[in-house]
Each structure stands twice: as structure tokens, then as C-alpha cells.
Design a protein around this motif. Structure first.
Motif, PDB file in Angstrom:
ATOM      1  N   GLU A  40     -32.556  10.997  23.519  1.00  0.00           N
ATOM      2  CA  GLU A  40     -31.590  11.071  24.606  1.00  0.00           C
ATOM      3  C   GLU A  40     -30.364  11.839  24.116  1.00  0.00           C
ATOM      4  O   GLU A  40     -29.698  11.419  23.181  1.00  0.00           O
ATOM      5  CB  GLU A  40     -31.186   9.665  25.065  1.00  0.00           C
ATOM      6  N   GLY A  41     -30.120  13.005  24.701  1.00  0.00           N
ATOM      7  CA  GLY A  41     -28.936  13.788  24.368  1.00  0.00           C
ATOM      8  C   GLY A  41     -29.128  14.845  23.303  1.00  0.00           C
ATOM      9  O   GLY A  41     -28.293  15.734  23.162  1.00  0.00           O
ATOM     10  N   GLU A 116     -28.191  19.700  20.348  1.00  0.00           N
ATOM     11  CA  GLU A 116     -27.735  18.885  21.481  1.00  0.00           C
ATOM     12  C   GLU A 116     -28.313  19.449  22.779  1.00  0.00           C
ATOM     13  O   GLU A 116     -28.513  20.658  22.913  1.00  0.00           O
ATOM     14  CB  GLU A 116     -26.207  18.884  21.544  1.00  0.00           C
TER      15      GLU A 116
END
Length: 130
Positions: A40-41, A116
Motif C-alpha cells: 500500500e503506497g 512510491e
């Protein structure tokens, strides 16, 4: 598999592609990466490098950390003359014909990068499951 405009600090032996900042202490170039694990992310990725077209024959490069990555099914994986790699080659299925990889492309298993999800990337292909 994706490509991105990547910035790094310029080292003493660094490639000077484009100077950035007031000190001119970074360089930028297009880098390609294989996504190893998605979180996540962010995701963890391995770089695809050609080492200036010399593959793992470039001085200082450890061949044992690398595998061939290729796009041409008809030709298959190729090592350069006198290049010996122990890891199995990886075939990338390009998203279109413009995303073929250079014959000296190698995946470096020893360098893991965090990318990212807010970074602009262009997805250029996938790895078939086999």
C-alpha cells in the motif's frame, strides 16, 4: 515492468545526464524496473540495467547478482561474448513494439529500490507466469 525518469546523486564516477539543483549535484535518466512486491503506497523493485551496453562485463559489476531480461521470443535470451550468468533468464512481454529491451539488459537482484505510488511511471510490459 515500468520506466521512470530517475534522479540520483552524482558520485565521483556518476553519469552526468542532466544537472539539477543549484549545486548541479544530481543526474537524471530513464530507468526501468521490475516490480517484485507491491504494498500500500509503494512497491519494491529491481533495476534493469545495460551497463552502457556491456552487460555484466563492465568492470566492477558482479555477474552472480544478475540475470538476462529480454523481449524477443524469436531470438530468446542472449549473453554477450565471454559473459557467464548463473541465474535463469526472464522474458518480458512488451506492452507494444516500442518497448523492446536492449540486448545487454540485465536485472540486478542485489539492488532493491522502493518506488512510491505517487511517482509518475510508464508501464512497458509484464512478466509471463511460467
Amino acid at each position: 515492468v515500468f520506466k521512470v525518469l530517475w534522479s540520483e546523486p552524482r558520485g565521483s564516477n556518476g553519469t552526468n545526464i542532466t544537472s539539477m539543483g543549484s549545486q548541479g549535484d544530481t543526474f537524471q535518466k530513464v530507468r526501468r524496473f521490475v516490480i517484485v512486491k507491491n504494498f500500500e503506497g509503494h512497491c519494491l523493485c529491481l533495476p534493469i540495467l545495460t551497463y552502457e551496453g556491456r552487460g555484466t562485463l563492465k568492470p566492477g559489476v558482479k555477474a552472480n547478482d544478475h540475470a538476462v531480461i529480454y523481449t524477443d521470443k524469436a531470438v530468446g535470451p542472449l549473453c554477450l561474448e565471454n559473459e557467464v550468468l548463473d541465474k535463469l533468464p526472464i522474458r518480458m512481454e512488451p506492452a507494444d513494439a516500442s518497448h523492446k529491451l536492449h540486448l545487454a539488459s540485465r536485472v540486478n537482484y542485489a539492488k532493491v529500490y522502493t518506488v512510491e505510488h505517487n511517482v509518475k511511471v510508464l508501464f512497458i510490459g509484464t512478466l509471463p507466469r511460467n
